[in-house]
Structures are given as C-alpha cells and as structure tokens.
Design a protein around this motif. Sequence first.
Motif, short mmCIF file in Angstrom:
data_model
loop_
_atom_site.label_atom_id
_atom_site.label_comp_id
_atom_site.label_asym_id
_atom_site.label_seq_id
_atom_site.Cartn_x
_atom_site.Cartn_y
_atom_site.Cartn_z
N UNK A 53 0.82 -1.21 0.00
CA UNK A 53 0.00 0.00 0.00
C UNK A 53 0.86 1.26 0.00
N UNK A 54 1.88 1.31 0.84
CA UNK A 54 2.71 2.52 0.93
C UNK A 54 3.39 2.88 -0.40
N UNK A 55 4.00 1.93 -1.13
CA UNK A 55 4.59 2.32 -2.42
C UNK A 55 3.56 2.78 -3.44
N UNK A 56 2.37 2.16 -3.44
CA UNK A 56 1.33 2.58 -4.38
C UNK A 56 0.86 4.00 -4.05
N UNK A 57 0.65 4.28 -2.78
CA UNK A 57 0.22 5.63 -2.38
C UNK A 57 1.30 6.65 -2.71
N UNK A 58 2.55 6.31 -2.44
CA UNK A 58 3.66 7.22 -2.76
C UNK A 58 3.73 7.49 -4.26
N UNK A 59 3.55 6.45 -5.07
CA UNK A 59 3.54 6.62 -6.52
C UNK A 59 2.41 7.54 -6.95
N UNK A 60 1.23 7.33 -6.39
CA UNK A 60 0.09 8.16 -6.77
C UNK A 60 0.27 9.61 -6.34
N UNK A 61 0.86 9.85 -5.18
CA UNK A 61 1.11 11.22 -4.71
C UNK A 61 2.10 11.91 -5.63
N UNK A 62 3.19 11.23 -5.97
CA UNK A 62 4.20 11.83 -6.85
C UNK A 62 3.60 12.10 -8.23
N UNK A 63 2.83 11.14 -8.76
CA UNK A 63 2.19 11.33 -10.07
C UNK A 63 1.23 12.51 -10.04
N UNK A 64 0.44 12.60 -8.97
CA UNK A 64 -0.49 13.72 -8.85
C UNK A 64 0.21 15.05 -8.79
N UNK A 65 1.30 15.13 -8.01
CA UNK A 65 2.05 16.38 -7.92
C UNK A 65 2.65 16.77 -9.26
N UNK A 66 3.15 15.81 -9.99
CA UNK A 66 3.73 16.11 -11.30
C UNK A 66 2.65 16.62 -12.25
N UNK A 67 1.48 15.99 -12.21
CA UNK A 67 0.41 16.41 -13.11
C UNK A 67 -0.12 17.79 -12.74
N UNK A 68 -0.24 18.09 -11.45
CA UNK A 68 -0.77 19.38 -11.02
C UNK A 68 0.23 20.50 -11.25
N UNK A 69 1.49 20.22 -10.99
CA UNK A 69 2.51 21.26 -11.09
C UNK A 69 3.17 21.35 -12.47
N UNK A 70 2.62 20.64 -13.45
CA UNK A 70 3.19 20.66 -14.80
C UNK A 70 2.98 22.04 -15.40
N UNK A 71 4.07 22.68 -15.81
CA UNK A 71 4.01 24.04 -16.34
C UNK A 71 3.69 24.09 -17.83
N UNK A 72 3.96 23.02 -18.54
CA UNK A 72 3.69 23.05 -19.98
C UNK A 72 2.20 22.89 -20.22
#
Length: 76
Positions: A53-72
């Motif tokens: 569970x912890x690696x999946x949640x960490x992956x989803x958090x990082x993916x979400x941050x990348x998608x939200x903070x994407x400048x392009x």
Amino acid sequence: MDKKNALRAGAVAAGTTLMMLLMSSPALALTPDDGDDPGTGLSVAETLGLYVVAPIVLFLVITGLVMVLDKSRKQI
C-alpha cells in the motif's frame, strides 16, 4: 545481432549467474550471533501496508504532484 552472438551472450549471462549462486555462502540466518536482539515480527496487515500500500500511495502522490505542477500547457 545474429543468433550466434545472442546465444553466446545468453550463455555468458547464465554461466555468470550460476557461478555467483554456487560461490555465495548461505546466510546462516538460523544461528543467532552474539548481541542479536530480534524484535517481534510484522503482522500480515502491517506487511501489506508497508510493502504494497505505501509504495502505491507514494507513486500516486508523486504522479499527482507532477500532473498538477506541470508548467507546460497543451496547445489545442
């Protein structure tokens, strides 16, 4: 890469792996060393939470941050 080189590379990789397995000594984990003080084991829920569970949640958090903070911005 032709078949001869592929076969040679596979044989070298398999031979190297086999030699590493044969040359490695056992861990001898069943014989405790002086000063060992093992703690209690993890429950099934703790193990699944920590290693699944912890690696999946960490992956989803990082993916979400990348998608939200994407400048392009996509141009339509």
